[in-house]
Design a protein around this motif. Structure first.
Motif, PDB file in Angstrom:
ATOM      1  N   TYR A 111       0.841  -1.193   0.000  1.00  0.00           N
ATOM      2  CA  TYR A 111       0.000   0.000   0.000  1.00  0.00           C
ATOM      3  C   TYR A 111       0.878   1.245   0.000  1.00  0.00           C
ATOM      4  N   ARG A 112       0.243   2.374  -0.259  1.00  0.00           N
ATOM      5  CA  ARG A 112       0.915   3.671  -0.179  1.00  0.00           C
ATOM      6  C   ARG A 112       0.414   4.403   1.059  1.00  0.00           C
ATOM      7  N   ARG A 113       1.352   5.011   1.777  1.00  0.00           N
ATOM      8  CA  ARG A 113       0.979   5.785   2.961  1.00  0.00           C
ATOM      9  C   ARG A 113       0.154   6.990   2.537  1.00  0.00           C
ATOM     10  N   THR A 114      -0.722   7.433   3.422  1.00  0.00           N
ATOM     11  CA  THR A 114      -1.684   8.483   3.093  1.00  0.00           C
ATOM     12  C   THR A 114      -1.032   9.802   2.708  1.00  0.00           C
ATOM     13  N   LEU A 115      -0.122  10.302   3.508  1.00  0.00           N
ATOM     14  CA  LEU A 115       0.456  11.620   3.240  1.00  0.00           C
ATOM     15  C   LEU A 115       1.728  11.564   2.408  1.00  0.00           C
ATOM     16  N   SER A 116       2.658  10.703   2.784  1.00  0.00           N
ATOM     17  CA  SER A 116       3.951  10.664   2.083  1.00  0.00           C
ATOM     18  C   SER A 116       3.879   9.907   0.760  1.00  0.00           C
ATOM     19  N   ARG A 117       2.851   9.096   0.610  1.00  0.00           N
ATOM     20  CA  ARG A 117       2.681   8.239  -0.587  1.00  0.00           C
ATOM     21  C   ARG A 117       3.797   7.209  -0.695  1.00  0.00           C
ATOM     22  N   GLU A 118       4.553   7.027   0.372  1.00  0.00           N
ATOM     23  CA  GLU A 118       5.625   6.032   0.423  1.00  0.00           C
ATOM     24  C   GLU A 118       5.024   4.626   0.309  1.00  0.00           C
ATOM     25  N   GLU A 119       5.681   3.775  -0.473  1.00  0.00           N
ATOM     26  CA  GLU A 119       5.231   2.375  -0.633  1.00  0.00           C
ATOM     27  C   GLU A 119       5.635   1.564   0.581  1.00  0.00           C
ATOM     28  N   LYS A 120       4.711   0.751   1.048  1.00  0.00           N
ATOM     29  CA  LYS A 120       4.960  -0.147   2.171  1.00  0.00           C
ATOM     30  C   LYS A 120       4.515  -1.544   1.785  1.00  0.00           C
ATOM     31  N   ASP A 121       5.158  -2.530   2.395  1.00  0.00           N
ATOM     32  CA  ASP A 121       4.814  -3.929   2.169  1.00  0.00           C
ATOM     33  C   ASP A 121       4.887  -4.641   3.524  1.00  0.00           C
ATOM     34  N   VAL A 122       3.758  -5.169   3.982  1.00  0.00           N
ATOM     35  CA  VAL A 122       3.691  -5.809   5.295  1.00  0.00           C
ATOM     36  C   VAL A 122       2.892  -7.101   5.191  1.00  0.00           C
ATOM     37  N   TRP A 123       3.016  -7.931   6.214  1.00  0.00           N
ATOM     38  CA  TRP A 123       2.177  -9.126   6.304  1.00  0.00           C
ATOM     39  C   TRP A 123       0.744  -8.688   6.617  1.00  0.00           C
ATOM     40  N   VAL A 124      -0.224  -9.324   6.016  1.00  0.00           N
ATOM     41  CA  VAL A 124      -1.628  -9.015   6.286  1.00  0.00           C
ATOM     42  C   VAL A 124      -1.917  -9.158   7.781  1.00  0.00           C
ATOM     43  N   ARG A 125      -1.417 -10.215   8.396  1.00  0.00           N
ATOM     44  CA  ARG A 125      -1.686 -10.429   9.831  1.00  0.00           C
ATOM     45  C   ARG A 125      -1.089  -9.312  10.686  1.00  0.00           C
ATOM     46  N   ASP A 126       0.038  -8.728  10.265  1.00  0.00           N
ATOM     47  CA  ASP A 126       0.602  -7.601  11.004  1.00  0.00           C
ATOM     48  C   ASP A 126      -0.249  -6.343  10.807  1.00  0.00           C
ATOM     49  N   ALA A 127      -0.742  -6.146   9.599  1.00  0.00           N
ATOM     50  CA  ALA A 127      -1.618  -4.999   9.339  1.00  0.00           C
ATOM     51  C   ALA A 127      -2.895  -5.105  10.166  1.00  0.00           C
ATOM     52  N   LEU A 128      -3.501  -6.276  10.204  1.00  0.00           N
ATOM     53  CA  LEU A 128      -4.727  -6.456  10.989  1.00  0.00           C
ATOM     54  C   LEU A 128      -4.460  -6.311  12.487  1.00  0.00           C
ATOM     55  N   THR A 129      -3.331  -6.821  12.940  1.00  0.00           N
ATOM     56  CA  THR A 129      -2.975  -6.644  14.350  1.00  0.00           C
ATOM     57  C   THR A 129      -2.834  -5.157  14.663  1.00  0.00           C
ATOM     58  N   HIS A 130      -2.199  -4.413  13.773  1.00  0.00           N
ATOM     59  CA  HIS A 130      -2.064  -2.967  13.943  1.00  0.00           C
ATOM     60  C   HIS A 130      -3.436  -2.303  14.013  1.00  0.00           C
ATOM     61  N   VAL A 131      -4.323  -2.642  13.115  1.00  0.00           N
ATOM     62  CA  VAL A 131      -5.653  -2.035  13.078  1.00  0.00           C
ATOM     63  C   VAL A 131      -6.371  -2.249  14.404  1.00  0.00           C
ATOM     64  N   PHE A 132      -6.390  -3.475  14.865  1.00  0.00           N
ATOM     65  CA  PHE A 132      -7.173  -3.789  16.054  1.00  0.00           C
ATOM     66  C   PHE A 132      -6.514  -3.292  17.345  1.00  0.00           C
ATOM     67  N   THR A 133      -5.193  -3.299  17.420  1.00  0.00           N
ATOM     68  CA  THR A 133      -4.549  -2.784  18.636  1.00  0.00           C
ATOM     69  C   THR A 133      -4.592  -1.256  18.676  1.00  0.00           C
ATOM     70  N   TYR A 134      -4.457  -0.613  17.523  1.00  0.00           N
ATOM     71  CA  TYR A 134      -4.559   0.841  17.490  1.00  0.00           C
ATOM     72  C   TYR A 134      -5.961   1.280  17.912  1.00  0.00           C
ATOM     73  N   ALA A 135      -6.977   0.584  17.439  1.00  0.00           N
ATOM     74  CA  ALA A 135      -8.352   0.925  17.818  1.00  0.00           C
ATOM     75  C   ALA A 135      -8.538   0.778  19.328  1.00  0.00           C
ATOM     76  N   SER A 136      -7.963  -0.252  19.917  1.00  0.00           N
ATOM     77  CA  SER A 136      -8.064  -0.433  21.367  1.00  0.00           C
ATOM     78  C   SER A 136      -7.338   0.690  22.108  1.00  0.00           C
ATOM     79  N   LEU A 137      -6.191   1.087  21.591  1.00  0.00           N
ATOM     80  CA  LEU A 137      -5.443   2.192  22.189  1.00  0.00           C
ATOM     81  C   LEU A 137      -6.267   3.473  22.173  1.00  0.00           C
TER      82      LEU A 137
END
Length: 175
Positions: A111-137
């Protein structure tokens, strides 16, 4: 338990935790929810609105799409509409995840980051973990601010969710 089942539980937990939080915050008046607090997005309302943006952005990324609508602006000025939009977004994400094959959860996400448009490549499970832990935070930040303003402190612990769901299933078996 597979990654898929685990993340489906996590999506359901998000919905449950939001409802617990909303039940507490609904006891505050509109002006209080909009007061500037020591929250990154200013107010309780603003932070919850950002959480909606965050879920939409990551849901789009998981689908291979770009989403930047609402970055830095209020998506929903009305409290009830905001709560319903967040509920709907999480349910839509959960339904979408249900339709993904098991292999999806072991895959990579580009994916591309929202502001910098930098390309990123991550594991889907890490992205989902980020989504759910950030929401809890963010929910924790919001609940602390709400409690300081007089709202009851909501018990949004995942452990509490699992206990309640277990009790619910047990009661269903008795019927």
């Amino acid at each position: 338990m597979s990654f898929k089942q685990y993340f489906l539980y996590q999506a359901d937990y998000q919905h449950w935790a939001d409802d617990v939080l909303f039940n507490a915050l609904d006891r505050l008046d509109e002006d209080t929810r909009r007061e500037t607090r020591k929250l990154f997005f200013g107010s309780i309302h603003g932070t919850l609105d950002h959480l909606l943006f965050f879920f939409r952005k990551w849901h789009a990324r998981l689908k291979g799409e770009h989403y930047a609508e609402g970055y830095g602006e209020v998506l929903y000025a009305d409290w009830r509409e905001l709560k319903n939009a967040l509920r709907q977004e999480i349910r839509d994400l959960q339904r979408w995840l249900e339709y993904q094959p098991e292999e999806f959860f072991d895959g990579r996400l580009s994916y591309r980051r929202t502001l910098s448009r930098e390309e990123k490549d991550v594991w889907v499970r890490d992205a989902l973990t980020h989504v759910f832990t950030y929401a809890s935070l963010e929910r924790g930040h919001i609940s602390a601010a709400g409690s300081a303003l007089g709202a009851p402190f909501p018990d949004m612990a995942y452990y509490t969710y699992r206990l309640e769901m277990g009790e619910h299933l047990e009661n269903m078996r008795k019927i």
